[in-house]
Write a protein that holds these residues in place. Structure first.
Motif, PDB file in Angstrom:
ATOM      1  N   LEU A   1       1.211  -1.002   0.089  1.00  0.00           N
ATOM      2  CA  LEU A   1       0.242  -0.239  -0.242  1.00  0.00           C
ATOM      3  C   LEU A   1       1.081   0.922   0.224  1.00  0.00           C
ATOM      4  N   LYS A   2       0.508   2.008  -0.923  1.00  0.00           N
ATOM      5  CA  LYS A   2       1.413   2.883  -0.976  1.00  0.00           C
ATOM      6  C   LYS A   2       0.602   4.868  -0.571  1.00  0.00           C
ATOM      7  N   GLY A   3       1.524   5.840  -0.186  1.00  0.00           N
ATOM      8  CA  GLY A   3       0.911   6.779   0.372  1.00  0.00           C
ATOM      9  C   GLY A   3       1.162   7.542   0.336  1.00  0.00           C
ATOM     10  N   GLY A   4       1.926   7.641  -1.209  1.00  0.00           N
ATOM     11  CA  GLY A   4       1.755   8.615  -1.614  1.00  0.00           C
ATOM     12  C   GLY A   4       0.332   9.628  -2.400  1.00  0.00           C
ATOM     13  N   HIS A   5      -0.491   8.878  -2.691  1.00  0.00           N
ATOM     14  CA  HIS A   5      -1.099   9.702  -2.863  1.00  0.00           C
ATOM     15  C   HIS A   5      -2.513   9.376  -2.157  1.00  0.00           C
ATOM     16  N   GLY A   6      -3.642  10.063  -1.771  1.00  0.00           N
ATOM     17  CA  GLY A   6      -4.425  10.132  -0.461  1.00  0.00           C
ATOM     18  C   GLY A   6      -4.155  11.230   0.139  1.00  0.00           C
ATOM     19  N   PRO A   7      -4.648  10.456   1.655  1.00  0.00           N
ATOM     20  CA  PRO A   7      -4.380  11.919   2.620  1.00  0.00           C
ATOM     21  C   PRO A   7      -2.980  12.084   2.581  1.00  0.00           C
ATOM     22  N   GLN A   8      -2.987  13.373   2.660  1.00  0.00           N
ATOM     23  CA  GLN A   8      -1.383  14.464   1.753  1.00  0.00           C
ATOM     24  C   GLN A   8      -1.032  14.770   3.867  1.00  0.00           C
ATOM     25  N   GLU A   9      -0.258  13.776   4.505  1.00  0.00           N
ATOM     26  CA  GLU A   9       0.600  13.373   5.162  1.00  0.00           C
ATOM     27  C   GLU A   9       1.890  14.175   5.628  1.00  0.00           C
ATOM     28  N   GLU A  10       2.177  14.642   6.366  1.00  0.00           N
ATOM     29  CA  GLU A  10       3.641  15.127   6.382  1.00  0.00           C
ATOM     30  C   GLU A  10       5.164  14.129   5.619  1.00  0.00           C
ATOM     31  N   ASP A  11       4.850  12.678   5.727  1.00  0.00           N
ATOM     32  CA  ASP A  11       5.838  11.721   5.297  1.00  0.00           C
ATOM     33  C   ASP A  11       5.000  10.953   4.358  1.00  0.00           C
ATOM     34  N   VAL A  12       5.298  10.228   3.319  1.00  0.00           N
ATOM     35  CA  VAL A  12       4.741   9.080   2.538  1.00  0.00           C
ATOM     36  C   VAL A  12       5.374   8.512   3.499  1.00  0.00           C
ATOM     37  N   VAL A  13       4.234   6.738   3.718  1.00  0.00           N
ATOM     38  CA  VAL A  13       4.351   5.786   4.111  1.00  0.00           C
ATOM     39  C   VAL A  13       3.775   4.879   3.500  1.00  0.00           C
ATOM     40  N   ASN A  14       4.979   3.946   3.626  1.00  0.00           N
ATOM     41  CA  ASN A  14       4.510   2.864   2.506  1.00  0.00           C
ATOM     42  C   ASN A  14       4.432   1.449   3.217  1.00  0.00           C
ATOM     43  N   ARG A  15       2.991   0.496   2.654  1.00  0.00           N
ATOM     44  CA  ARG A  15       3.280  -0.885   4.181  1.00  0.00           C
ATOM     45  C   ARG A  15       3.043  -2.212   3.231  1.00  0.00           C
ATOM     46  N   TRP A  16       3.852  -3.460   3.299  1.00  0.00           N
ATOM     47  CA  TRP A  16       4.162  -4.531   2.782  1.00  0.00           C
ATOM     48  C   TRP A  16       2.971  -5.348   3.991  1.00  0.00           C
ATOM     49  N   PHE A  17       2.206  -5.992   3.030  1.00  0.00           N
ATOM     50  CA  PHE A  17       1.870  -6.914   4.009  1.00  0.00           C
ATOM     51  C   PHE A  17       1.792  -8.175   3.031  1.00  0.00           C
ATOM     52  N   GLY A  18       2.550  -9.107   3.604  1.00  0.00           N
ATOM     53  CA  GLY A  18       2.966 -10.495   3.167  1.00  0.00           C
ATOM     54  C   GLY A  18       2.248 -11.673   3.497  1.00  0.00           C
ATOM     55  N   PRO A  19       2.874 -12.996   2.963  1.00  0.00           N
ATOM     56  CA  PRO A  19       2.194 -14.169   3.842  1.00  0.00           C
ATOM     57  C   PRO A  19       2.402 -14.934   5.889  1.00  0.00           C
ATOM     58  N   GLU A  20       1.439 -14.745   5.780  1.00  0.00           N
ATOM     59  CA  GLU A  20       1.604 -15.719   7.326  1.00  0.00           C
ATOM     60  C   GLU A  20       2.222 -14.834   8.349  1.00  0.00           C
ATOM     61  N   GLY A  21       1.115 -13.076   8.137  1.00  0.00           N
ATOM     62  CA  GLY A  21       1.657 -12.558   8.566  1.00  0.00           C
ATOM     63  C   GLY A  21       2.883 -11.132   8.346  1.00  0.00           C
ATOM     64  N   ALA A  22       3.284 -11.629   7.794  1.00  0.00           N
ATOM     65  CA  ALA A  22       4.894 -11.142   7.282  1.00  0.00           C
ATOM     66  C   ALA A  22       4.617  -9.685   6.733  1.00  0.00           C
ATOM     67  N   GLY A  23       5.723  -8.138   7.295  1.00  0.00           N
ATOM     68  CA  GLY A  23       5.009  -7.358   6.795  1.00  0.00           C
ATOM     69  C   GLY A  23       6.441  -6.247   7.614  1.00  0.00           C
ATOM     70  N   ALA A  24       6.179  -4.915   7.004  1.00  0.00           N
ATOM     71  CA  ALA A  24       7.230  -3.753   6.875  1.00  0.00           C
ATOM     72  C   ALA A  24       6.288  -2.659   6.859  1.00  0.00           C
ATOM     73  N   SER A  25       6.745  -1.384   7.191  1.00  0.00           N
ATOM     74  CA  SER A  25       6.703   0.005   6.154  1.00  0.00           C
ATOM     75  C   SER A  25       7.880   0.925   6.479  1.00  0.00           C
ATOM     76  N   TRP A  26       7.708   1.654   5.747  1.00  0.00           N
ATOM     77  CA  TRP A  26       9.062   2.731   4.861  1.00  0.00           C
ATOM     78  C   TRP A  26       8.383   4.094   4.797  1.00  0.00           C
ATOM     79  N   ARG A  27       8.648   4.571   6.223  1.00  0.00           N
ATOM     80  CA  ARG A  27       8.647   6.533   5.967  1.00  0.00           C
ATOM     81  C   ARG A  27       9.897   7.419   5.223  1.00  0.00           C
TER      82      ARG A  27
END
Length: 277
Positions: free
Chosen positions: A179-205
């Motif tokens: 899920l990419k945060g570049g478009h949508g609610p204009q927060e100060e930073d862009v937050v990209n969130r990864w969701f994977g199988p079996e609960g894998a995931g991470a986020s980047w700011r």
């Protein structure tokens, strides 16, 4: 004169629309994939009329011509990843799925990167059918899908939270969701969130840059397809693709008023392909 031939790069098969402004679509995919040490095989799905601000028309390529173009490439080359942009209409998407299933009969773990482009950055439609319905066949073959927040709302319903939206896309068949945060609610930073199988995931700011850019999503998806073609795991591939994309935006240029063009071929000695292989 002596030769210094390089080893054969991994091939990435690209299905995307043609952008005559050179900022998005296939014209974005080809330099990004090349810059990251892969060879792009390109099958246009639609011809568009657009500049760096608006899309004025979309003309899908005939599905059988898409099939013929791709089949020649599939029969000849060792394809290590597939990148999907706009299909143009549902029939084209169904044809692309058939081609991917053929590829996966030979390489079951073939990574397929889906950029679910529903509209341009200014809201212009990019399909002659309902855009959300046109891409529906692609869920079943998506290794990873990369919707921005507006696209996630359109595809899954804005009443759902982000984790629920990712779960919906995974239930439809997508193995991973970014899920990419570049478009949508204009927060100060862009937050990209990864969701994977079996609960894998991470986020980047990432710092939100002050301008608008033409073809950001294409650039990130193309970069991710190249990293996966090199054999990186999903988390490392997403991380590397974002670093490349952020650099392309930070060093972008303007060819006219409107959206800036990402610099997809870095003019310095740093090799993203070499660093992340």
């Amino acid at each position: 004169m002596t030769t210094s031939y390089r080893p054969a790069p991994p091939c990435v098969l690209v299905f995307s629309g043609s952008d005559p402004s050179g900022g998005a679509g296939m014209q974005a995919d080809i330099p990004a994939i090349s810059a990251l040490g892969c060879h792009p095989l390109s099958v246009p799905t639609a011809l568009t009329v657009q500049d760096n601000v608006s899309v004025f028309a979309v003309h899908p390529i005939d599905a059988e011509l898409i099939r013929h173009q791709a089949q020649v490439l599939i029969d000849r080359f060792d394809i290590r990843a597939v990148k999907l942009g706009i299909a143009g209409n549902r029939r084209n998407a169904e044809t692309i799925v058939e081609l991917i299933l053929q590829l996966r009969s030979r390489r079951p773990d073939l990574p397929v990167v889906v950029d679910p482009v529903l509209a341009s950055g200014h809201g212009n439609r990019l399909s002659t059918d309902d855009p959300a319905q046109a891409i529906a066949p692609l869920y079943a073959v998506a290794t990873v899908i990369l919707p921005n927040l507006n696209e996630a709302d359109r595809l899954c319903g804005g009443e759902h939270g982000r984790e629920a939206q990712a779960a919906i896309l995974m239930q439809r068949g997508c193995e991973h969701v970014l899920l990419k945060g570049g478009h949508g609610p204009q927060e100060e930073d862009v937050v990209n969130r990864w969701f994977g199988p079996e609960g894998a995931g991470a986020s980047w700011r990432w710092p939100r840059l002050p301008d608008e850019f033409h073809g950001t999503g294409c650039t990130l998806a193309a970069a991710l397809s190249a990293m996966l073609a090199h054999g990186l795991g999903m988390r490392d591939a997403i991380d590397a693709a974002q670093h490349y994309c952020q650099h392309a935006l930070a060093t972008s240029y303007a060819i006219a008023p409107g959206q800036r063009i990402p610099n997809r071929v870095p003019l310095h000695e740093k090799s993203f392909a070499g660093e992340y292989k």
